[in-house]
Design a protein around this motif. Structure first.
Motif, short mmCIF file in Angstrom:
data_model
loop_
_atom_site.label_atom_id
_atom_site.label_comp_id
_atom_site.label_asym_id
_atom_site.label_seq_id
_atom_site.Cartn_x
_atom_site.Cartn_y
_atom_site.Cartn_z
N SER A 1 9.75 -53.67 36.03
CA SER A 1 10.79 -52.80 36.62
C SER A 1 10.41 -51.33 36.58
CB SER A 1 12.12 -53.02 35.91
OG SER A 1 11.95 -52.85 34.52
N ASP A 2 9.46 -50.94 35.72
CA ASP A 2 8.94 -49.56 35.74
C ASP A 2 7.95 -49.41 36.89
OD1 ASP A 2 10.18 -48.56 33.23
OD2 ASP A 2 8.86 -50.00 32.23
N GLN B 1 3.66 -58.21 31.43
CA GLN B 1 3.88 -56.76 31.36
C GLN B 1 2.57 -56.05 31.68
OE1 GLN B 1 5.01 -56.46 27.01
NE2 GLN B 1 3.28 -55.04 26.93
N TYR C 1 7.19 -39.71 31.09
CA TYR C 1 7.19 -41.09 31.59
C TYR C 1 6.67 -41.14 33.03
CZ TYR C 1 9.53 -45.18 33.74
OH TYR C 1 9.83 -46.29 34.47
N MET D 1 4.10 -50.78 30.44
CA MET D 1 5.13 -50.61 31.46
C MET D 1 5.69 -52.00 31.78
SD MET D 1 5.67 -47.44 32.69
CE MET D 1 4.96 -45.91 32.05
N HIS E 1 12.81 -44.04 29.57
CA HIS E 1 11.74 -44.84 28.96
C HIS E 1 10.60 -43.96 28.44
CE1 HIS E 1 13.04 -48.99 30.72
NE2 HIS E 1 13.79 -48.58 29.72
N SER F 1 15.81 -43.97 34.67
CA SER F 1 14.66 -44.73 34.15
C SER F 1 13.73 -43.84 33.33
CB SER F 1 13.86 -45.36 35.30
OG SER F 1 14.67 -46.27 36.02
N VAL G 1 9.93 -40.50 41.89
CA VAL G 1 8.93 -40.46 40.81
C VAL G 1 8.03 -39.24 41.02
CG1 VAL G 1 6.89 -41.61 39.83
CG2 VAL G 1 8.92 -42.96 40.43
N LEU H 1 3.33 -42.88 34.37
CA LEU H 1 3.51 -43.94 35.36
C LEU H 1 2.57 -43.73 36.54
CD1 LEU H 1 5.34 -46.39 36.04
CD2 LEU H 1 6.95 -44.79 37.08
N TRP I 1 6.22 -46.86 25.88
CA TRP I 1 5.84 -46.38 27.21
C TRP I 1 4.97 -45.13 27.11
CZ3 TRP I 1 10.63 -48.52 26.17
CH2 TRP I 1 11.10 -49.53 27.02
#
Ligand code: HEM
Length: 357
Positions: free
Chosen positions: A309-310, A296, A277, A306, A249, A246, A323, A281, A265
């Motif tokens: 799903s992020d 979103q 990312y 994001m 992104h 992931s 993460v 996040l 992103w």
């Protein structure tokens, strides 16, 4: 302390440059949806009704559906339906192919992320039980596969690569699409990815059923997390690899005329800058983007986004562990990403040989 976008980007860019000595690509960071073509989404072929895709929440009118079908057919019209004779063909100079792929990005840096997405979607259809799907057959060249809602916009990338296929007719489509992703990642400053040649193109019967790629939103975080696991476990990946993958992104953006989502992103969408990312996040206070469909998230400035799903990578305890790990360790992220992406590109392939062979 919350970091600002600029602070995180500056930090990440610096760390990434230090980590990747061969960094060689700083291209325009702007990418317009128009530049990506005019692709909407529709499922129109074998198995299109199976499962949800990242497009499942995007409403679509009849006109859009027809445009989409036409666009998919247009993209596929570039390509040959004949299975390629090539098989680890020693007449292909892959270094030259790489150079030509880089040429695509030299003209327009925003094409790099789309080439990465092409490689991923060509491979991410693999089902380890039935041993179907994956990059082996180069089936993304067929309108039936391009028309899966999840692949909206990828007809453009297929078209960009077609002149290279014409120039090196012995390369298989499966090899070309995967090599394009690897070349793009490396050129955008990402890690080196092991890549091997020898995929053998299959005919249209090998197009996998639609709906095998992950959904960006299944309605609530638990369902979205389950959806990710269903899809990636089917390929043979685990939670750590889901999170590592992931991290791609960091690249690119969402296009309203492809997925329906909107925006990048990170502030550097044409650069694979370490674990940017994950830093963004974790550090930004993401909130719902009001008056916009599909649902979103956005940062306080409204310039970054994001997907559900992020955000679920923060909400799910097992995902969040990784993460945190990657946000603190660019080097580990690059190592894990490189391994997982190489594995992804080889799912379902056989008899591959080293590039130089
Ligand atoms: C985890 C599940 C994933 C979901 C739900 C997801 C969803 C999406 C969506 C909705 C877009 C926007 C497409 C558009 O509008 O053009 C996108 C773009 C992108 N995705 Fe993912 N993705 C996932 C995983 C991945 C993985 C595993 C990779 C690669 C390893 C990846 C690489 C990319 C890239 C590079 C773009 C930008 C494409 C561009 O700029 O044209 N994604 N993804």
């Amino acid at each position: 302390m919350k970091l600002t976008v600029a602070m995180v980007a500056a930090l990440s860019a610096r760390e990434s440059l230090a980590f990747v000595p061969s960094f060689n690509a700083v291209r325009s960071t702007s990418s317009t949806a128009a530049a990506q073509g005019n692709m909407c989404t529709v499922r129109m072929a074998a198995g299109m009704d199976q499962g949800a895709s990242e497009m499942s929440s995007v409403p679509m009118g009849r006109k859009q559906m027809l445009q989409s079908a036409a666009a998919a057919a247009f993209g596929a019209a570039f390509v040959s339906a004949n299975p390629s004779q090539s098989f680890a063909d020693s007449s292909v100079d892959y270094k030259k192919v790489r150079a030509d792929i880089e040429g695509i990005m030299d003209k327009d840096g925003s094409k790099g992320p789309t080439l990465v997405r092409l490689a991923w979607h060509s491979s991410g259809t693999y089902d380890k039980i039935s041993k179907t799907g994956g990059s082996q057959g180069g089936t993304m060249r067929f309108s039936q596969e391009l028309a899966d809602g999840a692949n909206a916009g990828l007809n453009n990338a297929v078209g960009w690569l077609e002149p290279i296929k014409k120039k090196y007719p012995s390369i298989s489509y499966g090899d070309l699409y995967t090599l394009a992703g690897v070349t793009a990642i490396e050129k955008m400053g990402g890690p080196t990815i092991k890549w091997r040649s020898g995929r053998k193109d299959d005919d249209v019967a090998a197009v996998p059923p639609g709906g095998r790629l992950p959904a960006a939103d299944k309605g609530n975080p638990m369902a979205t997390a389950k959806g990710l696991r269903d899809v990636f476990y089917r390929m043979g990946f685990n939670d750590r690899e889901i999170v590592a993958l992931s991290g791609a992104h960091a690249l690119g953006r969402c296009h309203t005329d492809a997925s329906g989502y909107d925006g990048p992103w990170t502030p550097t969408p044409n650069l694979f800058t370490g674990a940017t990312y994950f830093k963004l996040l974790k550090s930004i206070s993401w909130s719902e983007r009001k008056d916009f469909t599909p649902f979103q998230y956005q940062d306080p400035s409204g310039s970054l986004m994001m997907l559900p799903s992020d955000i679920v990578l923060l909400e799910d305890k097992s995902f969040k562990k990784y993460v945190d790990m990657y946000a603190d360790n660019d080097k580990l992220f690059f190592e894990d990403f490189s391994k997982a992406f190489a594995t992804l590109l080889e799912l379902g392939t056989k008899d591959l040989v080293e590039e130089s062979a």
